[in-house]
Design an enzyme around this catalytic site. Structure first.
Site, mmCIF file in Angstrom:
data_model
loop_
_atom_site.group_PDB
_atom_site.id
_atom_site.type_symbol
_atom_site.label_atom_id
_atom_site.label_comp_id
_atom_site.label_asym_id
_atom_site.label_seq_id
_atom_site.Cartn_x
_atom_site.Cartn_y
_atom_site.Cartn_z
ATOM 1 N N ASN A 201 0.831 -1.209 0.000
ATOM 2 C CA ASN A 201 0.000 0.000 0.000
ATOM 3 C C ASN A 201 0.865 1.258 0.000
ATOM 4 O O ASN A 201 0.548 2.235 -0.688
ATOM 5 C CB ASN A 201 -0.924 0.011 1.218
ATOM 6 C CG ASN A 201 -2.050 -0.986 1.112
ATOM 7 O OD1 ASN A 201 -2.454 -1.362 0.019
ATOM 8 N ND2 ASN A 201 -2.551 -1.439 2.249
ATOM 9 N N HIS A 251 -1.344 -7.190 5.567
ATOM 10 C CA HIS A 251 -2.540 -7.327 6.412
ATOM 11 C C HIS A 251 -2.182 -7.982 7.745
ATOM 12 O O HIS A 251 -2.986 -8.733 8.314
ATOM 13 C CB HIS A 251 -3.638 -8.103 5.711
ATOM 14 C CG HIS A 251 -4.287 -7.333 4.599
ATOM 15 N ND1 HIS A 251 -5.190 -7.901 3.727
ATOM 16 C CD2 HIS A 251 -4.167 -6.030 4.208
ATOM 17 C CE1 HIS A 251 -5.602 -6.994 2.856
ATOM 18 N NE2 HIS A 251 -4.984 -5.845 3.137
ATOM 19 N N TYR A 260 -0.104 -8.822 -2.604
ATOM 20 C CA TYR A 260 0.488 -7.529 -2.278
ATOM 21 C C TYR A 260 1.996 -7.516 -2.513
ATOM 22 O O TYR A 260 2.574 -6.476 -2.849
ATOM 23 C CB TYR A 260 0.184 -7.170 -0.822
ATOM 24 C CG TYR A 260 -1.250 -6.759 -0.601
ATOM 25 C CD1 TYR A 260 -1.654 -5.436 -0.745
ATOM 26 C CD2 TYR A 260 -2.220 -7.688 -0.260
ATOM 27 C CE1 TYR A 260 -2.969 -5.063 -0.554
ATOM 28 C CE2 TYR A 260 -3.539 -7.328 -0.066
ATOM 29 C CZ TYR A 260 -3.909 -6.011 -0.216
ATOM 30 O OH TYR A 260 -5.215 -5.642 -0.031
#
Length: 773
Positions: A201, A251, A260
């Site tokens: 992210n 996560h 990811y």
């Protein structure tokens, strides 16, 4: 329009009207074009849209022409209204509408599309961006729903399209888009490395910030986009990111190289390439962590071109052959990153990717790249055509990234992967409606691939398999609700003893298993060997009021199965064999399973421990790729593997032909000549040259001191071992280790020179080498 979409549109309606009433941005101060940003625009187009190929040559000519046709179709059907930009794509349309605008922009920017540099197409893109910005992505709008859409998904596509069409997005429109991005992604979002601003992210957020900087020629935001990446380059000890043992977590509790992780790797490769030679080039010395991660974190989980599902979180059932797409994504990121790597790294990586591409026969990598990523296709084609780049073989050995409760074992003709759950790693991840029946993937699921089995878990496996009978697992048959447990991987059991010890070739791995939403408890061990995996279970106890099963295997196949209960073996033609000690009763099922329009054949083998078992157990041997004759021969040789213990206190085996003694000590104790002062894993391997290795680990990560004694004459300890605080040799060996807890469950190997035995007459004799017959 869904209820959520309708409410969101109504919320945005007032913002859209207000946006329409804002005076033209004639007085906006637009940053002058900076000499540094023109190269960034060019590099962004080359890296993100594709370059390095001849647009007049096939397959690029056809693919580019098809892109041009698609872009023209989008342009011609665009019909802006208050509720949509295209008929049938009602706002907010977070994915499809921005994606179409980006496709149109690529049709404008790329050569050979038939619309290259077409001002009308660029004007349509600009109009579409501004219309979507006014109606949905407006500064001041309520970011309802998933934060990712507002901070990453939508702005990245809109900004990408805006940068590709350059000055066709006029000053006022460009300024309004910049204001909207600044509203949803303020600079303070990159101040703290926590929450949803970590790992992949964070890379995505920095990418959006860089695109925002390019669009506005904003040096400050460009500097922030580059500097805010620094936390990504550090090894972590908890939470999201790269671990020293090769784990990659997102996560908080999900091993995620296939999701990811590849987003992070691809994003960093893109940013490195775009910023190269600019004032904001990424020179953080810790970026080597990412380069090291190619071979330490990603490559171990790519087998013959596909990425194993055990590191792909909730995305495993997203699409048929999704594991092969994830493998291609990893390969594409590695080839792009190779352009920034050292010559030695570049050579190894290209050879590795070449090997993957040549071995991926289920979904040939080059053909698939042609349909998805022309830049990757060009790089891969160049590697495949270069005879100076040798294709690397699959690396043999065992990898045990304990911090992610995963294991991978490779031998010449087969590969296996193990997925476990612990107090740090969730049983499974669901979210956004995905993977709602993946409950038991962390209950010791044992994946394995033989030659020609590259699609075993690819071809609609997840949509059709019985989710209560995943291979290798021990489960309560208690029925579970779809999406049971917390979302986003927050499904960690309390057990701490999960992991094992490996010398890099062989391994002993164990899991103290707490069943998912169940009273079931079990102790499971796997001993990874040359041609087999020896599987033990003990202490299997439950009070759920239903049966408990251990699934020996569940293969997606229609192949013939032969079971010989009298001799204790089974064989699945074209796959492998199974050996079970008599009088174990192996249950089998052949069935056709259907999901939607898809039907697949399965052969399931399992052990029924009964309703509410009390300290049940099992022993079986998995022989990947074995023939019927080889399976029968192994069943006829009970001395090949000797079970030393199979209880809730210890599980241990001896393999005389390999010189291996391996024990998982769930508690302190003594087994097979090995004694441990605390819970640990121990793997002893005696070699034929008079030496032996003892490999230990602290899977619970709790021991300040561990004492291991081996009842075997040892002459000396060879080499230095930082965690070895003392060693006593002689008639037996005693090793004292300090602070194994600091090693994150990692293995420590000590090499010793064996001593002498005294025979019955008091004479010394040399140690016997392993019996390798």
């Amino acid at each position: 329009m869904t209820g959520h979409s309708r409410r969101l549109f109504l919320q945005l309606g007032g913002v859209a009207v207000a946006g329409a009433m804002i005076p033209p941005h004639t007085e906006r101060t637009v940053n002058p074009v900076n000499d540094h940003f023109a190269p960034l625009c060019r590099r962004w187009r080359e890296v993100s849209a594709g370059s390095g190929f001849d647009p007049a040559a096939e397959p690029y000519r056809t693919r580019l022409a098809r892109l041009g046709t698609t872009a023209a179709g989008y342009r011609d059907t665009m019909a802006p209204t208050g509720a949509s930009l295209w008929p049938g794509l009602a706002f907010p349309s977070f994915t499809d509408t921005p994606a179409r605008l980006r496709a149109m922009a690529r049709g404008y920017a790329l050569p050979g599309t038939g619309l290259t540099g077409d001002a009308n197409l660029a004007a349509a893109v600009a109009e579409g961006i501004d219309h979507y910005r006014r109606r949905v992505y407006a500064a001041g709008a309520d970011p309802a729903g998933n934060w990712w859409n507002w901070q990453i998904g939508v702005p990245r596509k809109l900004l990408d399209a805006a940068v590709l069409i350059g000055p066709h997005l006029t000053g006022p429109r460009s300024g309004a888009l910049q204001e909207a991005v600044d509203h949803f992604l303020p600079e303070c979002r990159l101040s703290d490395y926590e929450g949803t601003s970590t790992g992949a992210n964070r890379v995505d957020l920095c990418t959006v910030m860089l695109l925002r900087a390019i669009l506005g020629s904003d040096s400050g935001k460009a500097a922030l986009a580059a500097s805010a990446l620094s936390p990504v380059f550090r090894h972590v000890f908890e939470g999201d990111g790269f671990y020293r043992d090769g784990s990659f977590i997102q996560h908080t509790s999900v091993p995620y190289q296939g999701g990811y992780g590849v987003v992070l790797l691809s994003g960093l490769a893109t940013l490195f390439a775009v910023l190269r030679g600019s004032p904001w080039e990424i020179t953080d010395p810790n970026r080597q962590v990412v380069f090291d991660g190619v071979e330490r974190s990603f490559a171990p989980f790519v087998h013959d071109g596909f990425c194993m599902d055990l590191v792909s979180g909730r995305g495993i059932g997203r699409e048929p052959y999704g594991d092969h797409r994830r493998g291609r994504d990893i390969a594409a990121a590695i080839l792009l990153l190779a352009e920034e790597a050292s010559a030695a790294e570049r050579g190894r990586w290209r050879g590795m990717v070449k090997g993957w591409a040549l071995r991926d026969t289920s979904r040939p990598m080059l053909d698939a790249a042609e349909r998805s990523d022309l830049g990757f296709h060009a790089r891969l084609a160049a590697v495949l055509d270069d005879d100076a780049i040798p294709a690397a073989e699959e690396p043999l050995g065992h990898r045990l990234p304990a911090m992610s409760a995963r294991a991978v074992h490779r031998r010449p003709a087969w590969c296996a992967g193990l997925s476990m759950a612990s107090y740090r790693i969730g049983h499974y991840e669901h979210g956004n409606g995905e993977n709602r029946r993946g409950w038991h993937t962390g209950s010791g699921m044992l994946y394995w691939w033989g030659e020609g089995h590259g699609d075993q878990y690819s071809d609609s496996f997840w949509s059709t398999v019985d989710p209560y009978r995943l291979p290798g697992t021990t489960v309560s048959t208690r029925r579970l609700a779809d999406g049971a447990g917390n979302a986003w991987g927050d499904t960690c059991p309390p057990a701490r003893w999960v992991g094992g010890a490996t010398d890099g070739t062989y391994a002993t791995v164990g899991q103290h298993l707490n069943g998912f939403e169940s009273t079931m408890e079990a102790f499971k061990s796997w001993f990874f060997l040359d041609d087999a995996v020896l599987c033990l279970g003990a202490g299997i106890t439950s009070e759920d009021g239903v049966a408990v099963e251990t699934v020996v295997d569940n293969r997606r196949t229609g192949a013939p199965l032969i079971v010989d209960d009298r001799e204790g073996w089974a064989h699945l033609a074209g796959h492998g064999g199974y050996v079970l000690p008599c009088p174990t009763r192996l249950r089998t099922l052949r069935e056709e399973r259907t999901a939607g329009q898809v039907t697949r054949s399965y052969v399931t083998l399992w052990l029924d421990h009964g309703v509410d078992p009390d300290s049940a157990g099992y022993v079986y041997l998995l022989l990947p790729g074995a023939s019927r004759a080889e399976t029968r021969a192994r069943a006829a040789d009970p001395g090949w593997a000797r079970v030393l213990a199979n209880t809730a206190r210890q599980q241990g085996v001896r393999i005389p032909s390999l010189g291996i003694t391996a024990v998982n000590f769930w508690n302190d104790g003594a087994v097979g000549g090995l004694t441990a002062s605390a819970p640990c894993a121990v793997l002893v391997r005696e070699r034929g040259d008079g030496t032996a290795t003892l490999t230990v680990s602290d899977p619970r990560r709790e021991e300040d001191e561990l004492i291991v004694t081996w009842d075997r004459p040892v002459a000396e300890v060879l080499g230095e071992h930082p965690l070895l605080t003392s060693a006593t040799t002689g008639a037996s060996l005693t090793l004292v280790f300090g602070r194994l807890a600091d090693r994150g469950g990692g293995s420590q190997t000590v090499t010793v020179r064996l001593g002498w035995y005294a025979d019955r007459d008091g004479q010394r004799s040399r140690p016997e080498p392993p019996n390798r017959s």
